[in-house]
Design a protein around this motif. Structure first.
Motif, PDB file in Angstrom:
ATOM      1  N   MET A 172       5.947  27.627 -41.410  1.00 31.78           N
ATOM      2  CA  MET A 172       6.867  28.732 -41.145  1.00 31.78           C
ATOM      3  C   MET A 172       8.292  28.193 -41.165  1.00 31.78           C
ATOM      4  SD  MET A 172       4.765  30.720 -38.143  1.00 31.78           S
ATOM      5  CE  MET A 172       5.049  29.420 -36.935  1.00 31.78           C
ATOM      6  N   ASP A 173       9.065  28.645 -42.108  1.00 35.31           N
ATOM      7  CA  ASP A 173      10.460  28.233 -42.254  1.00 35.31           C
ATOM      8  C   ASP A 173      11.386  29.427 -42.052  1.00 35.31           C
ATOM      9  OD1 ASP A 173       9.313  26.228 -45.004  1.00 35.31           O
ATOM     10  OD2 ASP A 173       9.719  25.560 -42.950  1.00 35.31           O
ATOM     11  N   SER A 174      12.650  29.124 -41.826  1.00 33.67           N
ATOM     12  CA  SER A 174      13.664  30.172 -41.635  1.00 33.67           C
ATOM     13  C   SER A 174      13.192  31.199 -40.613  1.00 33.67           C
ATOM     14  CB  SER A 174      13.971  30.859 -42.968  1.00 33.67           C
ATOM     15  OG  SER A 174      14.422  29.934 -43.926  1.00 33.67           O
ATOM     16  N   LEU A 175      12.720  30.708 -39.498  1.00 32.91           N
ATOM     17  CA  LEU A 175      12.153  31.595 -38.479  1.00 32.91           C
ATOM     18  C   LEU A 175      13.212  32.512 -37.890  1.00 32.91           C
ATOM     19  CD1 LEU A 175       9.696  29.075 -36.874  1.00 32.91           C
ATOM     20  CD2 LEU A 175       9.060  31.326 -37.732  1.00 32.91           C
ATOM     21  N   LYS A 176      12.749  33.716 -37.558  1.00 36.21           N
ATOM     22  CA  LYS A 176      13.613  34.744 -36.982  1.00 36.21           C
ATOM     23  C   LYS A 176      13.064  35.141 -35.622  1.00 36.21           C
ATOM     24  CE  LYS A 176      14.266  36.699 -41.618  1.00 36.21           C
ATOM     25  NZ  LYS A 176      14.121  37.932 -42.448  1.00 36.21           N
ATOM     26  N   PRO A 177      13.916  35.665 -34.739  1.00 36.15           N
ATOM     27  CA  PRO A 177      13.407  36.120 -33.436  1.00 36.15           C
ATOM     28  C   PRO A 177      12.260  37.118 -33.567  1.00 36.15           C
ATOM     29  CG  PRO A 177      15.789  35.988 -33.387  1.00 36.15           C
ATOM     30  CD  PRO A 177      15.379  35.727 -34.805  1.00 36.15           C
ATOM     31  N   GLY A 223       4.967  27.025 -30.348  1.00 39.53           N
ATOM     32  CA  GLY A 223       5.961  26.496 -29.436  1.00 39.53           C
ATOM     33  C   GLY A 223       7.239  27.294 -29.505  1.00 39.53           C
ATOM     34  N   LEU A 224       8.273  26.724 -28.948  1.00 40.09           N
ATOM     35  CA  LEU A 224       9.591  27.348 -28.898  1.00 40.09           C
ATOM     36  C   LEU A 224      10.484  26.697 -29.956  1.00 40.09           C
ATOM     37  CD1 LEU A 224      11.722  29.167 -27.533  1.00 40.09           C
ATOM     38  CD2 LEU A 224      12.152  27.264 -25.952  1.00 40.09           C
ATOM     39  N   GLY A 265      -5.384  32.503 -29.979  1.00 37.64           N
ATOM     40  CA  GLY A 265      -4.038  32.533 -30.502  1.00 37.64           C
ATOM     41  C   GLY A 265      -3.184  31.379 -30.004  1.00 37.64           C
ATOM     42  N   THR A 266      -2.108  31.149 -30.733  1.00 37.81           N
ATOM     43  CA  THR A 266      -1.110  30.186 -30.315  1.00 37.81           C
ATOM     44  C   THR A 266       0.244  30.888 -30.344  1.00 37.81           C
ATOM     45  OG1 THR A 266      -0.192  27.972 -30.731  1.00 37.81           O
ATOM     46  CG2 THR A 266      -0.803  29.261 -32.670  1.00 37.81           C
ATOM     47  N   LEU A 267       1.003  30.715 -29.273  1.00 35.12           N
ATOM     48  CA  LEU A 267       2.238  31.459 -29.101  1.00 35.12           C
ATOM     49  C   LEU A 267       3.400  30.770 -29.822  1.00 35.12           C
ATOM     50  CD1 LEU A 267       3.895  33.737 -27.753  1.00 35.12           C
ATOM     51  CD2 LEU A 267       4.125  32.217 -25.765  1.00 35.12           C
ATOM     52  N   VAL A 268       4.107  31.576 -30.597  1.00 36.91           N
ATOM     53  CA  VAL A 268       5.326  31.128 -31.250  1.00 36.91           C
ATOM     54  C   VAL A 268       6.482  31.944 -30.689  1.00 36.91           C
ATOM     55  CG1 VAL A 268       6.594  31.013 -33.426  1.00 36.91           C
ATOM     56  CG2 VAL A 268       4.160  30.409 -33.358  1.00 36.91           C
ATOM     57  N   THR A 269       7.489  31.265 -30.179  1.00 38.24           N
ATOM     58  CA  THR A 269       8.665  31.937 -29.634  1.00 38.24           C
ATOM     59  C   THR A 269       9.894  31.440 -30.379  1.00 38.24           C
ATOM     60  OG1 THR A 269       7.629  32.045 -27.455  1.00 38.24           O
ATOM     61  CG2 THR A 269      10.009  32.411 -27.568  1.00 38.24           C
ATOM     62  N   GLY A 299      16.070  30.073 -37.438  1.00 37.38           N
ATOM     63  CA  GLY A 299      16.414  29.227 -38.572  1.00 37.38           C
ATOM     64  C   GLY A 299      15.578  27.964 -38.656  1.00 37.38           C
ATOM     65  N   GLY A 300      14.856  27.677 -37.601  1.00 38.82           N
ATOM     66  CA  GLY A 300      14.037  26.473 -37.565  1.00 38.82           C
ATOM     67  C   GLY A 300      12.681  26.667 -38.215  1.00 38.82           C
ATOM     68  N   SER A 301      11.841  25.636 -38.075  1.00 36.83           N
ATOM     69  CA  SER A 301      10.524  25.624 -38.713  1.00 36.83           C
ATOM     70  C   SER A 301       9.449  25.204 -37.726  1.00 36.83           C
ATOM     71  CB  SER A 301      10.508  24.654 -39.902  1.00 36.83           C
ATOM     72  OG  SER A 301      11.435  25.029 -40.899  1.00 36.83           O
TER      73      SER A 301
END
Length: 122
Positions: A82-87, A9-10, A115-119, A14-16
């Motif tokens: 997934m924590d502390s996500l970055k662009p 998802g979107l 696959g699953t999209l992570v943005t 900094g999010g998870s």
């Protein structure tokens, strides 16, 4: 073995997010499970793997300390927290399975999920 990944998802930087990969078929506990990701125009990169031997994990340097792979053999599911996500984590994420020991090389995996999209937005 059939695999289905979901949970993308979107999310803001900094999010998870937690990805899940559900497996069908027998003897899931005997498979090493990996996560890979791919961005347009680039090769699929190794992210993390968890062995069929409990608590044996390996991570790419790009996600070590931020991502955690785990599995629940009773549910035939592997997770990627997934924590502390970055662009730069933006990608399509794939789960994969192979019998036996874990490998970083995608060529060692026989089974792949969609696959699953992570943005990750900045």
């Amino acid at each position: 073995v059939q695999l289905q990944a979901f949970g993308g998802g979107l999310v803001q930087a900094g999010g998870s997010l937690r990805l899940s990969c559900a497996a069908s078929g027998r003897a899931f506990s005997r498979y090493s499970m990996g996560w890979f990701r791919q961005t347009p125009g680039k090769e699929r990169d190794f992210i993390a793997v968890i062995s069929w031997i409990p608590n044996s994990t390996d991570y790419s340097d790009s996600v070590k300390g931020r991502f955690t792979i785990s599995r629940d053999n009773a549910k035939n599911t592997v997770y990627l927290q997934m924590d502390s996500l970055k662009p730069e984590d933006t990608a399509v994420y794939y789960c994969a399975a192979r019998q036996g020991n874990p490998w970083r090389s995608q060529n060692r995996y026989s089974y792949w999920g969609r696959g699953t999209l992570v943005t990750v937005s900045s």
